[in-house]
Design an enzyme around this catalytic site. Structure first.
Site, short mmCIF file in Angstrom:
data_model
loop_
_atom_site.label_atom_id
_atom_site.label_comp_id
_atom_site.label_asym_id
_atom_site.label_seq_id
_atom_site.Cartn_x
_atom_site.Cartn_y
_atom_site.Cartn_z
CG ASP A 292 29.25 -83.23 73.81
OD1 ASP A 292 28.82 -83.87 74.79
OD2 ASP A 292 30.46 -82.98 73.66
C1 NOJ Z 1 30.53 -83.88 77.19
C2 NOJ Z 1 31.70 -84.41 76.43
O1 NOJ Z 1 32.15 -83.46 75.49
C3 NOJ Z 1 31.38 -85.69 75.68
O2 NOJ Z 1 32.57 -86.18 75.11
C4 NOJ Z 1 30.75 -86.69 76.60
O3 NOJ Z 1 30.51 -87.89 75.91
C5 NOJ Z 1 29.48 -86.09 77.15
N1 NOJ Z 1 29.78 -84.90 77.90
C6 NOJ Z 1 28.73 -87.08 78.05
O4 NOJ Z 1 29.39 -87.25 79.24
#
Ligand code: NOJ
Length: 752
Positions: A292
Site C-alpha cells: 500500500d
Molecule cells: C491507500 C489506500 O489504502 C489504498 O487502498 C489505495 O489503493 C492506495 N492508497 C492508492 O491510492
C-alpha cells in the site's frame, strides 16, 4: 431423449473446457517463456526498476512527495527504473508517459497504469457497501464490468479494487469500500467483482487487472481508527478475514495489495506468514503483491524496521513484489542484493510476476493499446452504463421501516415537502473514491422526484457536516446552525407528506474518515424532530457510507429508506422506490447498532457461557442498552410479504445434505426476496459462531406465487479453519435456519 441431449451437451461442454484449459496453459507457457527471455536481458537495476511504482504528478491518494523527489522520479522513468504508475489517467497523459518510458529507456518495457477505480470511473455505481446490500451477484459483476470498460478506455490497466476487508466496525470510514461484516457474502461479492473487472481476457480493450486488498486484517483496526493496529485471534484470521481473499485468488485475481496495519505484532507489509506462507505458498498465488502507499516505509514508525533499507529487506523477504511510493526498493534493493541479504532469485521471482501481468495485459504487443482517444470519448458514460448503474442502484436500496404500508407513495400524491441539504446534493451521492466522475454529476433526489411530480416544494433546513479532508475538525461547517429550521418547519406544516433526506456528506466516509459517534451529523436529527412536531407523515431517506445509530428515527418515523450513496443515477433509483416503480429488495450487509458502545456488534458472534437473562446482573449484557442491534445483518423489507414454510432436511447423502423450503409471496405486488441459509455447529473443538451464513438465493415472485428454495450443505459449508488455517470437518449436530434475515426464519436440526 432428454438425457441423451444432456449427456451430449455435457460432453461438448467438457470438450470445450478441456480445449480452453489446454489453450490457457499453452498461452501461459508462451508468456512464461517470453518473460524468461526478457528477464535474461535485464540488469539488476532494471529488474528492481520494475518493482518500483510511482504516483503520477498531480492526484495524490497518500502523502505527497517533495520537489526533489518529484524531479528524481521523472528521471527514473527515462532510466527504466519504474514498472508502474498510479493516478495518471486519460489517453493523452497515459500515452505521453508510456512513450517516455518505451522510447527512452534501454529495454522499453511498458508501464502498467493503476488507479483506485472503486465503484466506477466516470459512470459511478453505488459505493461497494451499498452494492453488497443488493445480494445480486450478477448486478455487482456488471457494475465492475462497466467500471473496467471505462477505466480501460482512459488508458488504465489496473484497479486497486475490490477492497474485500471484512469489518465489524462502522466507526471505520472504509466500511463503505467493502462488502460488510460477513465472510461468506464477502467472498461471493469479491469473486463477482474480480470477474467483472478482469473478464475472460485481460488483453481485451474493456478489461483491467483487479487487486484484492488489503491483505490482511485492515478492517479490524482497533477502535475503528484508520491505520491502527490489529490484534485478532487465529479463528477470526482464518475464518473471517482470509476467506474472501482465498476466494479471490481461486477466481484468478491478478494482484493483491497488502495493508497498512500491524497484524498481531507484525506489519502486514513485512508479514511473511501472510504473504509467503499463506498467499504465495499454501494458496499458490502466482500474481503480484503490491504494497500500500508507503507501507514499506511505515514499518519504521511501526517500530519494525530501523531504516528504509531494512524495511526494503523485510518487505521483499515477506513476499512484497512492488513498492508503491516508499522509494525503498529503488534506493536500497541493489545494495541488499550485493551484500547478499537478498538473493537475486527473490528479485527475479518478483519481476517475473510483474512482467507476466504486462504480457497478459497485452502491453508488450502494443504499449498504447489502451490509448485510443476516439474510444475514450465513446465509452465513457455510455447509455447502457447508465442503465446498469440505475439497475444496481435500485437493487442496493434497503427498506428499513414501513409502518402500515406508508410507502410506496401514490403517484397522484399532491403537496409533498422535500427537506434536507442532501436532497438537492448532486455530489454526495457519488460517495468517496469516485475516480474521474465530474463534480455534481449525480441525479439528485429532488431531480429524481421531479420526474414523477411537480407537486413538490423544497427547503434545505440544515447543511450536513462537510467531510472533505481540509475541512475535517478545524472548520467542519454547520455543527450548530439551525437558521434554516423555520422555513423547513413552515413548509412541513403546509404539506401532506414530507420526504427528508438526511445523512452523511459524500466525503464523511472513506479512507482516514473514522468517526466516534454514528448519529446523523450536525443538527440534522434536531431538524428531523422539529419537522416531526408539525407533521408526522415523514419518509426518511438516509444517505450515508456506513451504518448509523438512528434510534429516535426508528421509534418515531413511519418509513425509513436506506439509500447509501448510490452513484450517478442515485435520485432516479430513490424516486422509483418511493413511488413504487421498483420494489425494494436490498438486505443489510452490516449490522446497524443502537449505540457506538455496542461496537463491534455483528451477527456471527460466539456465544458466552452466560447468554440468557436468568439473573438480574450476572449474565452477558449491558446495564444501559440491550444486546440487540437496531437492524440486524440480512434485514430488509419489501412492499411484498414473503412467507416461509415447509422446511425439509434430507440427510440421505451425508456428503450433500439437502435443505429446502417454500417461499410464497403473500403480498399484493411482485417482489424480489433474498432467502438466506444459516447454520450453527452446536458442539465443536473450536467454538463456532451462533450463526453463519452459508447460502443465499435472490429471486422474483409474483403475488401469490411460491418458489421452492434448495441449498446443499457439504464439507465446504460445514467445516472451519483451525488455528493454523487447516480445514477441519467434524461430525456432529447442526442447527439450520432458512429465512428472510439473520434473525427470522424456519429452524431445524440435523446430525452428520
Ligand atoms: C491507500 C489506500 O489504502 C489504498 O487502498 C489505495 O489503493 C492506495 N492508497 C492508492 O491510492
Amino acid at each position: 431423449m432428454r438425457s441423451y441431449f444432456i449427456s451430449m451437451a455435457s460432453i461438448f461442454v467438457a470438450a470445450v473446457s478441456l480445449l480452453t484449459c489446454q489453450s490457457n496453459t499453452a498461452s501461459r507457457d508462451a508468456i512464461d517463456q517470453r518473460v524468461d527471455e526478457l528477464l535474461a536481458k535485464m540488469t539488476l537495476e532494471e529488474k528492481i526498476g520494475q518493482m518500483n511504482q510511482y504516483n503520477g504528478f498531480w492526484d495524490v491518494t497518500g502523502p505527497a512527495p517533495n520537489e526533489e523527489q518529484a524531479r528524481k522520479k521523472y528521471d527514473h522513468f527515462k532510466q527504466g527504473l519504474v514498472g508502474s504508475v498510479l493516478n495518471v489517467r486519460g489517453t493523452a497523459q497515459v500515452r505521453k508517459l508510456q512513450e517516455l518510458v518505451v522510447k527512452e529507456s534501454r529495454l522499453g518495457i511498458p508501464l502498467i497504469f493503476g488507479q483506485d477505480v472503486i465503484h466506477g470511473q466516470e459512470t459511478i455505481t453505488p459505493i461497494p457497501l451499498a452494492e453488497a446490500a443488493s445480494w445480486d451477484l450478477a448486478a455487482i459483476e456488471k457494475s465492475a464490468q462497466v467500471a473496467a470498460a471505462e477505466a480501460a478506455a482512459i488508458g488504465l490497466n489496473w484497479t486497486f479494487a475490490p477492497m474485500i476487508d471484512i469489518s465489524r466496525d462502522p466507526r471505520w470510514g472504509r466500511v463503505m469500500e467493502g462488502a460488510g461484516e460477513d465472510p461468506y457474502l464477502g467472498a461471493k461479492v469479491a469473486v463477482a467483482r474480480v470477474k467483472g473487472f478482469q473478464g475472460n481476457d485481460l488483453s481485451a480493450p474493456n478489461t483491467i487487472a483487479a487487486c484484492a486488498k488489503h491483505f490482511a486484517g485492515y478492517g479490524f483496526s482497533e477502535a475503528g481508527r484508520d491505520y491502527n493496529a490489529v490484534d485478532i485471534g487465529t479463528y477470526t484470521l482464518h475464518n473471517v478475514v482470509l476467506p474472501p481473499f482465498k476466494a479471490a485468488v481461486d477466481a484468478d485475481v491478478k494482484t493483491v495489495m497488502n495493508s497498512f496495519n500491524v497484524l498481531n505484532g507484525v506489519p502486514a507489509t513485512g508479514n511473511k506468514y501472510l504473504q509467503r506462507d499463506i498467499l504465495k505458498g499454501r494458496w499458490k498465488f502466482n500474481g503480484l503483491i503490491v504494497s500500500d502507499w508507503a507501507s514499506i516505509f511505515e514499518m519504521i514508525p511501526h517500530g519494525h524496521a530501523r531504516d528504509l533499507k531494512q524495511a526494503a529487506e523485510l518487505a521483499i523477504h515477506a513476499g512484497n513484489d512492488m513498492d508503491m511510493e516508499s522509494y525503498a526498493y529503488v534506493q536500497h534493493l541493489k545494495s541488499l542484493v550485493e551484500e547478499g541479504k537478498v538473493s537475486e532469485e527473490q528479485v527475479n521471482d518478483a519481476v517475473r510476476r510483474i512482467l507476466r501481468l504486462k504480457f497478459e495485459l497485452g502491453l508488450f504487443d502494443d504499449p498504447y493499446r489502451y490509448c485510443d482517444s476516439v474510444r475514450e470519448k465513446s465509452v465513457l458514460m455510455q447509455p447502457d452504463h447508465l442503465t446498469a448503474a440505475l439497475d444496481v442502484a435500485r437493487k442496493s436500496i434497503v427498506l428499513l421501516k414501513n409502518d402500515r404500508g406508508f410507502l410506496p407513495l401514490n403517484k397522484a400524491q399532491k403537496n409533498i415537502a422535500v427537506i434536507g441539504a442532501l436532497a438537492a446534493d448532486k455530489n454526495s451521492p457519488l460517495g468517496n473514491w469516485r475516480a474521474g466522475a465530474d463534480e455534481n454529476s449525480a441525479v439528485s433526489v429532488l431531480e429524481g422526484l421531479q420526474k414523477y411530480t411537480l407537486a413538490i416544494r423544497y427547503a434545505k433546513g440544515a447543511d450536513v457536516v462537510v467531510g472533505k479532508p481540509e475541512f475535517i475538525r478545524e472548520t467542519a461547517v454547520n455543527e450548530t446552525d439551525s437558521s434554516g429550521f423555520r422555513e423547513a418547519v413552515a413548509l412541513a406544516r403546509q404539506s401532506d407528506v414530507v420526504i427528508m433526506v438526511l445523512g452523511e456528506d459524500g466525503f464523511l466516509s472513506g479512507e482516514g474518515r473514522s468517526r466516534t459517534n454514528l448519529n446523523l451529523p450536525g443538527v440534522q436529527e434536531r431538524l428531523l424532530k422539529a419537522v416531526h412536531r408539525v407533521n408526522k407523515n415523514i419518509i426518511l431517506v438516509l444517505m450515508n457510507g456506513r451504518p448509523l445509530t438512528i434510534n429516535w428515527a426508528n421509534a418515531n418515523i413511519p418509513a425509513i429508506v436506506e439509500a447509501w450513496q448510490l452513484g450517478t443515477r442515485s435520485g432516479d433509483a430513490i424516486a422509483q422506490v418511493l413511488f413504487g416503480d421498483y420494489n425494494p429488495s436490498g438486505k443489510l450487509p452490516m449490522t446497524f447498532p443502537k449505540s457506538v458502545g455496542q461496537i463491534p456488534l455483528y451477527y456471527n458472534h460466539f456465544n458466552t457461557g452466560r447468554p440468557d437473562p436468568t439473573g438480574l446482573v450476572f449474565w452477558s449484557h449491558y446495564i444501559d442498552e440491550t444486546n440487540e442491534p437496531l437492524y440486524p445483518f440480512g434485514y430488509g423489507l419489501s412492499y411484498s410479504e414473503f412467507t416461509y414454510s415447509d422446511l425439509k432436511i434430507d440427510t440421505t447423502d451425508r456428503q450433500a445434505i439437502n435443505v429446502s423450503c417454500t417461499v410464497t409471496n403473500t403480498g399484493r405486488v411482485a417482489g424480489e426476496e433474498v432467502a438466506q441459509l444459516y447454520i450453527r455447529d452446536r458442539v465443536s473443538s473450536l467454538v463456532r459462531p451462533v450463526k453463519e451464513l452459508k447460502g443465499f438465493q435472490k429471486f422474483t415472485l409474483e403475488p401469490g406465487a411460491s418458489q421452492n428454495v434448495q441449498f446443499v450443505l457439504t464439507d465446504a459449508e460445514l467445516g472451519f479453519y483451525d488455528a493454523d488455517g487447516q480445514w477441519l470437518v467434524e461430525p456432529g449436530e447442526f442447527d439450520v435456519m432458512i429465512g428472510t434475515s439473520s434473525v427470522k426464519g424456519l429452524v431445524g436440526r440435523f446430525s452428520r
